[in-house]
Design a protein around this motif. Sequence first.
Motif, short mmCIF file in Angstrom:
data_model
loop_
_atom_site.label_atom_id
_atom_site.label_comp_id
_atom_site.label_asym_id
_atom_site.label_seq_id
_atom_site.Cartn_x
_atom_site.Cartn_y
_atom_site.Cartn_z
N ILE A 207 -42.55 -75.58 -4.83
CA ILE A 207 -41.54 -76.44 -5.44
C ILE A 207 -40.18 -76.22 -4.77
CG2 ILE A 207 -40.25 -76.88 -7.57
CD1 ILE A 207 -42.88 -76.34 -9.08
N GLY A 208 -39.86 -74.96 -4.45
CA GLY A 208 -38.61 -74.68 -3.77
C GLY A 208 -38.53 -75.32 -2.40
N VAL A 209 -39.62 -75.26 -1.65
CA VAL A 209 -39.64 -75.89 -0.32
C VAL A 209 -39.54 -77.40 -0.46
CG1 VAL A 209 -41.07 -76.27 1.72
CG2 VAL A 209 -40.83 -73.98 0.79
N ALA A 210 -40.21 -77.97 -1.46
CA ALA A 210 -40.13 -79.42 -1.68
C ALA A 210 -38.70 -79.84 -2.01
CB ALA A 210 -41.08 -79.83 -2.79
N LEU A 211 -38.02 -79.06 -2.85
CA LEU A 211 -36.62 -79.36 -3.16
C LEU A 211 -35.73 -79.23 -1.92
CD1 LEU A 211 -36.08 -77.63 -6.63
CD2 LEU A 211 -36.03 -80.07 -6.13
#
Length: 70
Positions: free
Chosen positions: A9-13
């Motif tokens: 999720i962090g990489v997607a953000l």
Amino acid sequence: MRNAIATVIGVALLVLGAQGGIRLVVDHHNAGILTWLPGGFATQLICYVVIVLAGVALARWGSARSESTE
């Protein structure tokens, strides 16, 4: 498992915020997902920077937690 999800999720953000910010800098009228946000260019760019910083923090936290549990 939760740490891997947090990292993803962090990489997607991070990707979402970075590409949105770059697109906004290149074309000031193309705000992407933040077109609904009032305040114009500066406000939208600040929001993209906040999204990038949140993504970096979440990805780093998830990565550090998954390394410590292995």
